[in-house]
Design an enzyme around this catalytic site. Structure first.
Site, PDB file in Angstrom:
ATOM      1  CG  ASP A  81      32.092  61.206  19.517  1.00 18.14           C
ATOM      2  OD1 ASP A  81      31.867  61.392  18.317  1.00 18.14           O
ATOM      3  OD2 ASP A  81      31.197  60.966  20.346  1.00 18.14           O
ATOM      4  CG  ASP A  92      28.391  61.796  15.852  1.00 14.90           C
ATOM      5  OD1 ASP A  92      29.551  61.645  16.253  1.00 14.90           O
ATOM      6  OD2 ASP A  92      27.406  61.892  16.608  1.00 14.90           O
ATOM      7  CG  HIS A 164      22.500  60.987  18.000  1.00 12.95           C
ATOM      8  ND1 HIS A 164      22.908  61.804  16.985  1.00 12.95           N
ATOM      9  CD2 HIS A 164      23.630  60.579  18.641  1.00 12.95           C
ATOM     10  CE1 HIS A 164      24.229  61.909  17.007  1.00 12.95           C
ATOM     11  NE2 HIS A 164      24.696  61.178  18.007  1.00 12.95           N
ATOM     12  CG  HIS A 172      21.716  64.552  20.009  1.00 15.40           C
ATOM     13  ND1 HIS A 172      21.937  63.254  20.429  1.00 15.40           N
ATOM     14  CD2 HIS A 172      22.920  65.167  20.105  1.00 15.40           C
ATOM     15  CE1 HIS A 172      23.204  63.099  20.768  1.00 15.40           C
ATOM     16  NE2 HIS A 172      23.822  64.254  20.586  1.00 15.40           N
ATOM     17  CD  GLU A 197      26.863  58.004  20.179  1.00 19.35           C
ATOM     18  OE1 GLU A 197      28.015  58.249  20.590  1.00 19.35           O
ATOM     19  OE2 GLU A 197      26.002  58.880  20.038  1.00 19.35           O
ATOM     20  CD  GLU A 290      28.855  58.481  17.010  1.00 22.90           C
ATOM     21  OE1 GLU A 290      27.758  59.044  16.940  1.00 22.90           O
ATOM     22  OE2 GLU A 290      29.826  58.929  17.657  1.00 22.90           O
TER      23      GLU A 290
END
Length: 305
Positions: A81, A92, A164, A172, A197, A290
């Site tokens: 990640d 992300d 998020h 976030h 994710e 993700e």
């Protein structure tokens, strides 16, 4: 803004694909995270958060401390990640890979098959979520799509982990994207950036805190008697005020002893927030996939494809 999201996404995607090839039997986790983080910087971006490498029953929030001797074993379920940031706009992205090598030495064929199914399930959950996204969609509908896709494999999502929203210098940003129907009728708006994710597991689908703290976030300025701790806090304020940072970066900068003492004092005083690694409650296997997306009127753009 959109162009920065796209550029960050392209870089993160490239690094994710190259780094995935390093997940092989005997490779040090520390070598992988150092590679990812250095490639983000070489690509002209900033590191949005420490590279997370979580193995088997660990779902998230593990990154190597200095001197980490943890190595992959063939057949391990490895979640990679990573996040890249351009002008504060974040990509992300995560993927789960089975560590290559002679898997039969560590796992039975049935276990290997299970690992592959769990990985497929989180990928299917992400695909279903992306197909659901459009301006005006309720976030519970995205979660419902994830849960249905994972359930087809007779597996569970991780119910207490969520995607998020993203904003400039904000990983976030306040909106959580569930991996099940949580009856939240909040609707996504056109132009919003969101990281989706899904996590899949053969366990009950809950994670708990595990021992150790390797990732931190700045919280507040506090006074400290020890000058070395004051210096560490000032360094964090100047370099890592907005996004999470690794304890390894602090010990590399200030030395292992001074860095570790400062991190503990800062955490105890709530000047920084320590993230515990997250482990599946029944110690069962966990996969993750993700992407970052930009919400559009009739769909979305995936920046990290």
């Amino acid at each position: 803004m959109i162009e920065s999201y796209i550029q960050a996404g392209k870089l993160a995607s490239k690094i994710r694909e190259e780094a995935s090839k390093m997940i092989t039997d005997g490779t040090l986790v520390l070598d992988l995270v150092n590679y990812v983080e250095s490639e983000i910087l070489k690509g002209g971006a900033e590191i949005a958060f420490p590279c997370n490498v979580s193995i088997n029953e660990y779902a998230a929030h593990y990154t190597s401390p200095a001197g980490d001797e943890t190595r992959f074993k063939a057949g391990d379920m490895v979640k990679l990640d990573l996040g890249a940031m351009i002008d504060g706009y974040i990509a992300d992205t995560a993927v789960t890979v089975l560590a290559s090598g002679n898997m039969d030495e560590n796992y039975t064929q049935d276990e290997i098959n299970l690992h592959e199914e769990i990985i497929e399930a989180s990928a299917a959950g992400l695909e279903a979520a992306i197909a659901t996204v459009r301006a005006g969609v309720e976030i519970s509908k995205i979660g419902e799509a994830v849960h249905e896709a994972i359930s087809e494999y007779h597996l569970n999502p991780i119910f207490n982990l969520m995607g998020h929203s993203l904003e400039q210098y904000n990983l976030h940003a306040g909106i959580s994207i569930p991996n099940y129907d949580n009856n939240d009728n909040f609707k996504l708006d056109e132009g919003q950036a969101v990281a989706i994710e899904p996590f899949a597991t053969n366990g009950e689908g809950m994670v708990n805190d595990a021992p150790g703290h390797y990732i931190f976030s700045y919280m507040a300025n506090k006074p400290f008697r020890m000058k070395s701790t004051q210096r560490v806090l000032k360094y964090i304020q100047n370099n890592h005020r907005y996004v999470p940072f690794s304890g390894r970066w602090i010990t590399d900068e200030f030395g292992e002893r001074k860095g570790a003492i400062a991190l503990k004092q800062l955490s105890d005083a709530m000047a920084i927030y320590p993230y515990a690694p997250l482990r599946e409650k029944q110690n069962c296997f966990v996969s993750q996939k993700e992407h970052t997306i930009i919400v559009e009127k009739e769909g979305c753009t995936v920046t990290t494809i």
